[in-house]
Design a protein around this motif. Structure first.
Motif, PDB file in Angstrom:
ATOM      1  N   ILE A  11       3.332   5.812  -9.768  1.00 19.99           N
ATOM      2  CA  ILE A  11       3.383   4.345  -9.730  1.00 19.99           C
ATOM      3  C   ILE A  11       4.641   3.844 -10.436  1.00 19.99           C
ATOM      4  O   ILE A  11       5.336   2.957  -9.941  1.00 19.99           O
ATOM      5  CB  ILE A  11       2.116   3.753 -10.366  1.00 19.99           C
ATOM      6  CG1 ILE A  11       0.886   4.072  -9.504  1.00 19.99           C
ATOM      7  CG2 ILE A  11       2.245   2.241 -10.549  1.00 19.99           C
ATOM      8  CD1 ILE A  11      -0.433   3.749 -10.167  1.00 19.99           C
ATOM      9  N   ASP A  12       4.948   4.441 -11.589  1.00 17.42           N
ATOM     10  CA  ASP A  12       6.149   4.045 -12.339  1.00 17.42           C
ATOM     11  C   ASP A  12       7.414   4.336 -11.550  1.00 17.42           C
ATOM     12  O   ASP A  12       8.380   3.562 -11.591  1.00 17.42           O
ATOM     13  CB  ASP A  12       6.197   4.770 -13.687  1.00 17.42           C
ATOM     14  CG  ASP A  12       5.132   4.289 -14.653  1.00 17.42           C
ATOM     15  OD1 ASP A  12       4.554   3.207 -14.403  1.00 17.42           O
ATOM     16  OD2 ASP A  12       4.873   4.999 -15.641  1.00 17.42           O
TER      17      ASP A  12
ATOM     18  N   PRO B 286       3.279  -0.375  -6.104  1.00 13.97           N
ATOM     19  CA  PRO B 286       2.169  -0.465  -5.147  1.00 13.97           C
ATOM     20  C   PRO B 286       0.965  -1.184  -5.755  1.00 13.97           C
ATOM     21  O   PRO B 286       0.590  -0.930  -6.899  1.00 13.97           O
ATOM     22  CB  PRO B 286       1.840   1.010  -4.866  1.00 13.97           C
ATOM     23  CG  PRO B 286       2.291   1.745  -6.086  1.00 13.97           C
ATOM     24  CD  PRO B 286       3.493   1.004  -6.601  1.00 13.97           C
ATOM     25  N   GLU B 287       0.392  -2.084  -4.988  1.00 17.49           N
ATOM     26  CA  GLU B 287      -0.837  -2.743  -5.407  1.00 17.49           C
ATOM     27  C   GLU B 287      -2.062  -1.909  -5.052  1.00 17.49           C
ATOM     28  O   GLU B 287      -3.113  -2.035  -5.676  1.00 17.49           O
ATOM     29  CB  GLU B 287      -0.948  -4.121  -4.758  1.00 17.49           C
ATOM     30  CG  GLU B 287       0.154  -5.094  -5.175  1.00 17.49           C
ATOM     31  CD  GLU B 287      -0.053  -6.460  -4.575  1.00 17.49           C
ATOM     32  OE1 GLU B 287      -1.198  -6.955  -4.608  1.00 17.49           O
ATOM     33  OE2 GLU B 287       0.922  -7.037  -4.064  1.00 17.49           O
TER      34      GLU B 287
ATOM     35  N   VAL C 256       0.849  -1.189   0.000  1.00 15.96           N
ATOM     36  CA  VAL C 256       0.000   0.000   0.000  1.00 15.96           C
ATOM     37  C   VAL C 256       0.885   1.239   0.000  1.00 15.96           C
ATOM     38  O   VAL C 256       1.823   1.344   0.794  1.00 15.96           O
ATOM     39  CB  VAL C 256      -0.933   0.030   1.231  1.00 15.96           C
ATOM     40  CG1 VAL C 256      -1.738   1.331   1.256  1.00 15.96           C
ATOM     41  CG2 VAL C 256      -1.864  -1.172   1.233  1.00 15.96           C
ATOM     42  N   LEU C 257       0.568   2.177  -0.875  1.00 17.30           N
ATOM     43  CA  LEU C 257       1.277   3.449  -0.936  1.00 17.30           C
ATOM     44  C   LEU C 257       0.303   4.561  -0.603  1.00 17.30           C
ATOM     45  O   LEU C 257      -0.717   4.723  -1.269  1.00 17.30           O
ATOM     46  CB  LEU C 257       1.864   3.680  -2.334  1.00 17.30           C
ATOM     47  CG  LEU C 257       2.669   4.974  -2.514  1.00 17.30           C
ATOM     48  CD1 LEU C 257       4.023   4.855  -1.820  1.00 17.30           C
ATOM     49  CD2 LEU C 257       2.844   5.316  -3.987  1.00 17.30           C
ATOM     50  N   GLY C 258       0.597   5.318   0.433  1.00 15.87           N
ATOM     51  CA  GLY C 258      -0.226   6.453   0.800  1.00 15.87           C
ATOM     52  C   GLY C 258       0.316   7.728   0.172  1.00 15.87           C
ATOM     53  O   GLY C 258       1.519   7.975   0.211  1.00 15.87           O
TER      54      GLY C 258
END
Length: 276
Positions: free
Chosen positions: A100-101, A110-111, A26-28
């Motif tokens: 994301i890249d 990140p999913e 997870v990326l916040g």
């Protein structure tokens, strides 16, 4: 997957974002919070964030989610210019894709992207237009979901310092009531009361939502990682103290007069042993 954490101002929406950001995969994307507020392991995973992209994305949502006439939050009417809306969504999707890249090139694609905007945010005329979420997520090959944080209204009013206008966010309260009344697997709810007083239930509710939406890690691992959040280590009596406790009697009286209009919200904010 793109997850928006939202809810009324002062109801724990930022905290829900930070707790979710503890989970591997997870990326916040920070808004009014900093990566330094996460655990050390989560901070390490968030090093792939580019501050320029974070700033651009936040500015784009500020421009995209303007409701100057309040017709969206009051009546569900989207009066934005269609071309301008789609251009802003396209730009936001492009920035999100670059972020994301950037993480992928660092070996940590990140999913799940988790983002936070309250109802309202920054001003009374900015609020997330929820029908934008699938459009935005689709641009990066994701699906969208929504986490709503709930808090009893008098405490929420007190936390925001609205002594002169304790009922100014009534249209947003009505919006949350509608969300509670809808049957939608893409929406999950958590309680601020559990954030403060029942960490195990709080993270179990967030983990249950992730389990519905993604195969990301095991339930035990998710909950273990979320429990590492500094958000869950502060002393509850300090964190839960309302900013304007001296006005609480006024807030309680006002809410008593109007709460019958929002029975689902009243029920959902009561302490319990199950998720809202």
């Amino acid at each position: 997957m793109f997850v928006l954490c939202s809810g009324l101002e002062g109801s724990g929406t930022t905290s829900a974002t930070r707790v979710l950001a503890e989970v591997s995969g997870v990326l916040g994307i920070p808004t009014n919070w900093d990566v330094g507020e996460l655990s050390k392991s989560a901070q390490q995973r968030h090093q792939c964030l580019r501050s320029d992209l974070v700033g651009k994305f936040n500015k784009l949502t500020e421009s995209l989610w303007q409701d100057p006439s309040s017709n969206y939050i009051r009546h569900g009417r989207d009066e934005r210019n269609t071309n301008s809306r789609m251009e802003l969504l396209k730009m936001a999707g492009s920035v999100l894709r670059m972020q994301i890249d950037s993480c992928t090139s660092n070996g940590s694609r990140p999913e799940v992207i988790v983002y936070h905007r309250s109802m309202p945010f920054i001003s009374m005329h900015r609020t997330p237009f929820l029908h934008d979420l699938p459009v935005l997520a689709n641009q990066v090959g994701y699906v969208s979901n929504l986490v709503i944080s709930l808090r009893d209204i008098p405490s929420e009013w007190a936390s925001r310092g609205v002594a002169s206008e304790p009922g100014r966010n009534v249209p947003f309260i009505a919006h949350v009531e509608l969300l509670l009344n809808a049957s939608n697997d893409r929406v999950a709810f958590v309680r601020y009361d559990d954030l403060v007083n029942n960490h195990q239930l709080y993270v179990a509710c967030l983990s249950k939502a992730l389990a519905k939406w993604t195969s990301l890690s095991t339930s035990h691992m998710r909950q273990s990682q979320m429990l590492q959040s500094p958000q869950l280590s502060s002393h509850p009596s300090v964190r839960s103290r309302p900013r304007n406790s001296s006005h609480m009697e006024e807030y309680l009286r006002k809410w008593a007069k109007m709460s019958h209009n929002y029975p689902l919200l009243v029920a959902a904010t009561q302490p319990g042993t199950l998720c809202p």
